[in-house]
Design a protein around this motif. Structure first.
Motif, PDB file in Angstrom:
ATOM      1  N   GLN A 569       1.116  -1.361   0.279  1.00 47.66           N
ATOM      2  CA  GLN A 569       0.069   0.276  -0.273  1.00 47.66           C
ATOM      3  C   GLN A 569       0.724   1.048  -0.067  1.00 47.66           C
ATOM      4  N   GLU A 571       4.143   1.404  -1.382  1.00 47.67           N
ATOM      5  CA  GLU A 571       4.415   1.514  -2.870  1.00 47.67           C
ATOM      6  C   GLU A 571       3.243   2.278  -3.403  1.00 47.67           C
ATOM      7  N   GLN A 572       2.707   2.116  -3.734  1.00 48.53           N
ATOM      8  CA  GLN A 572       1.268   2.044  -4.406  1.00 48.53           C
ATOM      9  C   GLN A 572       1.312   4.161  -4.036  1.00 48.53           C
ATOM     10  N   ALA A 575       3.289   6.067  -6.088  1.00 53.85           N
ATOM     11  CA  ALA A 575       3.317   5.854  -7.836  1.00 53.85           C
ATOM     12  C   ALA A 575       2.246   6.700  -7.761  1.00 53.85           C
ATOM     13  N   ARG A 576       0.698   6.880  -7.325  1.00 54.67           N
ATOM     14  CA  ARG A 576      -0.822   7.674  -6.999  1.00 54.67           C
ATOM     15  C   ARG A 576       0.397   9.177  -7.343  1.00 54.67           C
TER      16      ARG A 576
END
Length: 744
Positions: A569, A571-572, A575-576
C-alpha cells in the motif's frame, strides 16, 4: 466404640486429617496422629463397619469412599444396610445360593431313577431343567443307553460352557465396587470338570473335525473358494516352515480351520466378525471341515489371540508370494493408492482427508498395491497421511514379495507426484508413472499423431486419434524424467511423468488410464467384503507427540502477511504521488520524501517480522502445544489379520470369476454372477469320507450359467483341491438338471 471415638474427636483439628496406613496386611485408620481403627486388610466385614462408623462421625461419604477405595454409591448402600439390618447387614456371605436343597437333590435322584426327564423334575421342583441337569451330573437313569465318545465329548463341552460361575453380591451395575478391595467370597464347592474339557481340548468348542458324514448346506457353492486357496497351498502358508506359522507363531490344527472359516464367512457376505453369527452354523461349518461354525463368542477372542501372537503382514506377504508364484504378474505393472477408512467412535483417533465425502474426519488409511489384473497383492495400514509417506513402505512390501530383481512399473495418482516419491521408487529399483500436478508445464516437443483401433461389444470396431508430445524434462530434487503431453483441440489437457524412457508413449498413456481399476477395487471390496469394518473396538490412549502446526508460527505468518500488505500500500501511495499532475514541485517533493520514509519503515518492519518468524518452528509436538493432547492407537494387528482373510476371499472370487467368464463370456455381469449366483447362492450336499470329499451342487436356474459352471468344475477337477490342512481331495459335481447344459 462410637462413644469413645467421639470423646477422642473432641477439640481435634479439621476432619480433613483423616487418613489410612497399610502395613503388613493390616489397615490403620488415623485422624491426625491418633489411631482410631485397626483391622486385617482381608476382613471385609470389619471394613464395612469402619466405613459406616466414619460416616456417622460426620465425615463426608465421598471422603470415606476415597479413603477406603470404594465408590460413594457403595458407601451409601452400606449405610442403608446398617440402618435396616444392623451389623449383620454389613457382613454377608458371598456367592450364588444353591437353588436346590440337599433334600431336593435326593428327591430329584429318585425321580431320575423313575425315568422322569429333567424338564418334568424341574417343573415339580420349580427350577429350570438345566439346574436339575447340573445337580444330577454323573447320575444316569437305569438302562440308559451309553452314548458314543464324540457325543459325550460334545455334551461335556457344552455343559462346561453352560455352567454358571459364582456371582458377587448384587450391587448397582452402574457403580460396582472396585476390584482393588474385594470382599472375601465363600466359594461353592468345586465340581469335577468333565474329562473332555482338559487343556488338550480344541478351542473350537463343539466344532469337531469331520471324519465322515453327509451334510446339506445352503452355502455349498462357497466350497469353490478352496479351488483358489489350494493353489496357494493355504494350509502350508498358514502353518509355515518349521515350528512357527507364516505369521511367526505356532498354529494348532484347529487354528487353520478357524482362519479358513473366518475367510469363508467374509466370502459369504459377512462384513464383520459379528455378522458371522447370521450364518447357519451347522451348514457353514462343513465348508471348512468343521461340524459347526465356531460361535461368535469363540471366534472373536480366538482371532484376537491369534492376531496378538502373529505378524499379519508376514502372513499376507506369504499369501501374496504364493499367489504370484501360482499366477505371476508377467507385465510387472502394479498400482498403488491410499484408501481412507472413516472412524465414527468416541476415541481420539487422528483425522485424515476422506476423499469420498470431501471432508476431513477421524479415521485410518490403508495403502493397497494391486496388479494389472485387479488382484490385491499387499497392503499396509496406519494413521492417515499422504501417499508420499505411505508409498515407500508399501513398495518395500511388494519388493519383499516378488524379489529384488523382478520388474516393477508402479502407477499412482497426483497424490504421490513428488520428487521424494520418485526417488524412493528409483532406490527400490522400480519404474514409476504418474500424472503431473497442476499447473501443467509448456510442451516443447514436436506433437505426433497416432490412431488406436479397438473392438467393442458386438464386434464394433472404433478408431481414436491421439495427439501427443514426448520429451525429456528435468525435475528438481530428482533428475531427468520423461514427459508425455496429451493434446485436445491444440491445448495440453494432460501430462504424464514417468521414469521409463523407452516404452511406447501410447502404451504408457493406456497403462496410467488403467490406474482407475484400483479405485474400482476399493469400491467393490468395501461393498462386498467389508474392508472398512473396524477390526477391534479397544484402543490404547497415549500422549499425542505427533508434529502439528505451531500456532505461534501461524500468527507470525499472519503478521508478515499484514506488513507486506502495508508495504504494498505504501508503494502504491508513492505511485499515486508521482502521477498527480496537480501538485507543485515543492509539494510533490515533500510527499515523495514522506512516501519513501513510509516505504523504508515498512521494509524494515517486514524484514524484522520475517527474521522473527524464521526463528519459530513450523511444527511442534502436539503435547507441547496442548498438555492434554491425546491420541488413540487402535489394535492394528487384529484389523490386519481380518484384512488378510478378507483379501484371501476377495482374490478367490476374482480368480473364480475370471475362469468362469472364460466359458460364460459376459464381461458386464460375470463378477456378480460368480458372487451372488454361485458362491453365495448355490445349495448342495457335502459328503466326507476318510479318503475324499465330494461336493454335489444344485444347478443354477440359467442354462447359460449352468453350462459355464459345468465346464469350470471339469477344469477344477483336473487338479482336485484340498481343504486347508486336510489331505483329502475335493471333487465337484453338478446335479443333473432337466436338460443337458452342454448341449445348450
Amino acid at each position: 466404640m462410637p462413644v469413645a471415638v467421639e470423646q477422642i474427636f473432641e477439640r481435634m483439628p479439621d476432619p480433613a486429617h483423616l487418613h489410612r496406613i497399610d502395613t503388613d496386611g493390616r489397615v490403620m485408620i488415623m485422624v491426625g496422629d491418633r489411631l482410631v481403627f485397626e483391622y486385617d486388610a482381608a476382613d471385609a466385614g470389619m471394613r464395612n463397619i469402619v466405613v459406616v462408623t466414619l460416616t456417622r462421625l460426620k465425615f463426608a461419604s465421598k471422603d470415606v469412599a476415597e479413603l477406603m477405595g470404594l465408590t460413594p454409591v457403595y458407601v451409601s448402600m452400606l449405610r442403608g444396610r446398617a440402618r435396616d439390618d444392623g451389623s449383620a447387614g454389613l457382613v454377608r456371605d458371598r456367592g450364588r445360593p444353591t437353588k436346590l436343597t440337599p433334600a431336593q437333590v435326593v428327591q430329584a435322584r429318585a425321580w431320575r431313577q423313575e425315568r422322569l426327564s429333567d424338564v418334568v423334575i424341574g417343573q415339580r421342583l420349580g427350577v429350570a431343567d438345566t439346574t436339575v441337569a447340573r445337580a444330577l451330573r454323573g447320575h444316569r437313569a437305569p438302562d440308559a443307553q451309553p452314548q458314543d465318545a464324540d457325543t459325550l465329548d460334545l455334551d461335556a463341552r457344552e455343559d462346561q460352557a453352560s455352567r454358571p460361575q459364582p456371582e458377587p453380591e448384587s450391587e448397582p451395575e452402574s457403580q460396582p465396587e472396585p476390584e482393588s478391595q474385594p470382599e472375601p467370597e465363600s466359594q461353592p464347592e468345586p465340581e469335577r470338570a468333565p474329562a473332555a474339557a482338559s487343556a488338550s481340548e480344541p478351542a473350537c468348542r463343539g466344532s469337531a473335525w469331520i471324519g465322515r458324514g453327509v451334510f446339506f448346506s445352503r452355502y455349498a457353492g462357497a466350497m469353490l473358494f478352496h479351488a483358489f486357496s489350494d493353489r496357494l497351498d493355504s494350509g502350508a502358508v498358514l502353518s509355515g516352515p518349521g515350528p512357527g506359522g507364516a505369521g511367526g507363531a505356532p498354529l494348532r490344527f484347529d487354528d487353520i480351520a478357524l482362519l479358513a472359516a473366518t475367510s469363508m464367512g467374509f466370502g459369504l457376505g459377512a462384513g464383520t466378525i459379528e455378522q458371522v453369527k447370521h450364518l447357519t452354523a451347522a451348514e457353514a461349518g462343513p465348508l471348512c471341515g468343521l461340524e459347526r461354525l465356531p460361535d461368535i463368542r469363540t471366534l472373536r477372542p480366538r482371532l484376537a489371540a491369534l492376531a496378538d501372537r502373529m505378524d499379519p503382514l508376514v502372513l499376507q506377504r506369504a499369501f501374496a508370494s504364493a499367489m504370484l508364484t501360482a499366477d505371476p504378474c508377467t507385465s510387472g505393472v502394479y498400482f498403488v493408492d491410499d484408501h481412507f477408512v472413516p472412524y465414527t467412535g468416541a476415541k481420539p483417533v487422528p483425522k485424515g482427508w476422506d476423499t469420498k465425502h470431501r471432508v476431513a474426519q477421524r479415521g485410518r488409511a490403508d495403502t493397497w498395491i494391486i496388479d494389472d489384473a485387479g488382484r490385491a497383492v499387499v497392503f499396509t495400514t496406519g494413521e492417515p497421511s499422504g501417499l508420499t509417506k505411505t508409498l515407500p513402505p508399501a513398495l518395500a512390501e511388494l519388493r519383499a514379495v516378488i524379489g529384488p530383481d523382478a520388474k516393477i512399473m508402479l502407477g499412482f495418482d497426483r497424490g504421490g507426484a513428488y520428487p521424494s516419491v520418485f526417488a524412493a521408487c528409483r532406490d527400490a529399483g522400480a519404474d514409476w508413472i504418474t500424472y503431473r500436478r497442476a499447473p501443467l508445464a509448456p510442451a516443447h516437443g514436436l506433437p505426433m499423431t497416432t490412431t488406436i483401433t479397438s473392438t467393442g461389444a458386438g464386434g464394433v470396431v472404433t478408431n481414436r486419434t491421439l495427439v501427443y508430445a514426448d520429451e525429456p524434462v528435468t525435475i528438481d530434487g530428482y533428475g531427468t524424467a520423461r514427459q508425455i503431453s496429451l493434446f485436445e483441440h491444440g491445448v495440453v489437457v494432460l501430462q504424464i511423468l514417468t521414469s521409463n524412457l523407452t516404452a511406447c508413449p501410447v502404451g504408457l498413456l493406456l497403462t496410467l488410464k488403467a490406474r482407475w481399476r484400483i479405485e474400482n477395487v476399493f469400491k467393490y471390496a468395501a461393498e462386498h467384503y467389508g474392508i472398512d469394518a473396524l477390526g477391534d473396538y479397544i484402543a490404547g490412549i497415549q500422549t499425542n507427540t505427533r508434529p502439528v502446526d505451531n500456532p505461534a508460527r501461524r500468527a507470525a505468518n499472519t503478521t508478515v502477511k499484514t506488513l507486506k500488505t502495508e508495504l504494498a500500500q505504501a508503494e502504491q501511495a508513492l505511485a499515486r504521488v508521482l502521477c498527480d499532475r496537480s501538485l507543485s514541485v515543492a509539494a510533490m517533493n515533500r510527499k515523495l520524501a514522506t512516501a519513501h520514509a513510509v516505504i523504508e519503515k515498512a521494509k524494515k518492519a517486514v524484514t524484522a517480522a520475517q527474521k522473527a518468524r524464521d526463528g519459530i518452528p513450523a511444527k511442534l509436538p502436539a503435547n507441547q502445544i496442548d498438555p492434554d493432547a491425546r491420541r488413540a492407537l487402535l489394535r492394528t494387528t487384529r484389523r490386519a489379520l481380518h484384512m488378510v482373510l478378507r483379501l484371501l476371499a476377495y482374490n478367490s472370487e476374482h480368480w473364480l470369476a475370471g475362469h468362469l467368464n472364460a466359458y460364460l463370456r459376459d464381461n458386464d455381469e460375470y463378477r456378480a454372477i460368480t458372487r451372488e449366483t454361485i458362491l453365495r447362492g448355490l445349495t448342495g450336499t457335502i459328503t466326507y469320507t476318510p479318503d475324499a470329499i465330494a461336493v454335489q451342487l444344485n444347478p443354477p436356474d440359467s442354462r447359460k450359467i449352468a453350462r459355464a459352471l459345468t465346464l469350470l468344475l471339469q477344469e477344477i477337477n483336473n487338479t482336485p483341491p484340498h481343504l486347508p490342512g486336510d489331505p483329502r481331495p475335493i471333487t465337484y459335481t453338478l446335479s443333473a438338471p432337466n436338460h443337458d447344459p452342454l448341449k445348450q
